[in-house]
Design a protein around this motif. Structure first.
Motif, PDB file in Angstrom:
ATOM      1  N   LYS A 119       0.698  -1.207  -0.034  1.00  0.00           N
ATOM      2  CA  LYS A 119       0.059  -0.012  -0.151  1.00  0.00           C
ATOM      3  C   LYS A 119       0.817   1.260   0.005  1.00  0.00           C
ATOM      4  O   LYS A 119       0.579   2.284  -0.729  1.00  0.00           O
ATOM      5  N   ARG A 122       2.613   1.481  -3.502  1.00  0.00           N
ATOM      6  CA  ARG A 122       1.766   1.983  -4.463  1.00  0.00           C
ATOM      7  C   ARG A 122       1.120   3.654  -4.199  1.00  0.00           C
ATOM      8  O   ARG A 122       0.881   4.513  -5.196  1.00  0.00           O
ATOM      9  N   GLU A 123       0.714   3.783  -3.157  1.00  0.00           N
ATOM     10  CA  GLU A 123      -0.267   5.046  -2.712  1.00  0.00           C
ATOM     11  C   GLU A 123       0.880   6.032  -2.322  1.00  0.00           C
ATOM     12  O   GLU A 123       0.653   7.240  -2.935  1.00  0.00           O
ATOM     13  N   ASP A 124       1.910   6.051  -1.672  1.00  0.00           N
ATOM     14  CA  ASP A 124       2.674   7.212  -1.284  1.00  0.00           C
ATOM     15  C   ASP A 124       3.893   7.103  -2.174  1.00  0.00           C
ATOM     16  O   ASP A 124       4.224   8.456  -2.519  1.00  0.00           O
ATOM     17  N   LYS A 126       3.988   5.722  -5.449  1.00  0.00           N
ATOM     18  CA  LYS A 126       3.661   5.856  -6.621  1.00  0.00           C
ATOM     19  C   LYS A 126       4.273   5.040  -7.586  1.00  0.00           C
ATOM     20  O   LYS A 126       4.645   5.184  -8.821  1.00  0.00           O
ATOM     21  N   LYS A 127       4.717   3.585  -7.218  1.00  0.00           N
ATOM     22  CA  LYS A 127       5.480   2.824  -7.719  1.00  0.00           C
ATOM     23  C   LYS A 127       4.824   2.029  -8.670  1.00  0.00           C
ATOM     24  O   LYS A 127       3.829   1.419  -8.204  1.00  0.00           O
ATOM     25  N   SER A 128       4.883   1.782  -9.779  1.00  0.00           N
ATOM     26  CA  SER A 128       3.984   1.097 -10.904  1.00  0.00           C
ATOM     27  C   SER A 128       4.672  -0.499 -11.021  1.00  0.00           C
ATOM     28  O   SER A 128       3.962  -1.417 -11.388  1.00  0.00           O
ATOM     29  N   ARG A 170      -0.290  -4.338 -10.581  1.00  0.00           N
ATOM     30  CA  ARG A 170      -0.466  -2.717 -10.660  1.00  0.00           C
ATOM     31  C   ARG A 170      -1.845  -2.224  -9.781  1.00  0.00           C
ATOM     32  O   ARG A 170      -2.773  -3.229  -9.847  1.00  0.00           O
TER      33      ARG A 170
END
Length: 170
Positions: A119, A122-124, A126-128, A170
């Motif tokens: 989490k 992805r959210e903090d 922004k890794k794809s 993703r």
């Protein structure tokens, strides 16, 4: 460097936070265990001195990139391993990496920490593209990666021996 990831993440039973000097004794015991370390790095246990340098490197990663590996603790403060991110020069990709002390295997702690760390990624951050590099005989880590949604993409050379590259969706 400004921290890009939260310095502290709490789950129902765990806290992910930066290492402190006070963590060294507990973490050094974990890293001295041959069973814990057999698939980590060169596959050998660490001395307390090496573990101290590893902890310093983890903190340096945070200083240089604003994120990195967290100390993984129970809510009572007991250090049970590390969980978080490796994104160093020459590494195959942004990695979700983890080590858990043997006494804490089989309790669902790794999965709980993995959900929280993904989490953050992805959210903090922004890794794809998020990967885990796992030595082929390490069945519990493969099981964890798959339970978190990762699929095997291939094999890479990691420090002179093969590692399977798992990619999280993703």
């Amino acid at each position: 460097m400004k921290n890009l990831a939260p310095l502290r993440v709490e789950t129902e039973r765990l806290v992910l936070r930066q290492f402190t000097l006070a963590d060294h004794e507990q973490y050094a015991r974990i890293c001295a265990d041959p069973d814990v370390m057999r698939y980590v790095g060169m596959g050998t246990p660490n001395t307390p001195e090496v573990t101290w340098r590893v902890m310093a490197g983890m903190l340096g990663h945070w200083q240089m990139l604003g994120y990195g590996l967290y100390a993984l603790t129970l809510k009572d403060g007991t250090v049970i391993g590390h969980f978080g991110f490796i994104d160093v020069m020459g590494w195959p990709s942004f990695e979700l990496a983890y080590v858990l002390g043997r006494d804490y295997w089989g309790h669902g702690y790794a999965r709980e920490a993995g959900v929280a760390a993904l989490k953050v990624a992805r959210e903090d951050l922004k890794k794809s593209r998020i990967i885990s590099l796992i030595r082929p005989p390490n069945a519990p880590s493969i099981k964890l990666a798959k339970s978190l949604g990762a699929t095997l993409e291939g094999t890479v050379d990691l420090m002179g021996s093969p590692a399977e590259l798992y990619v999280y969706p993703r």
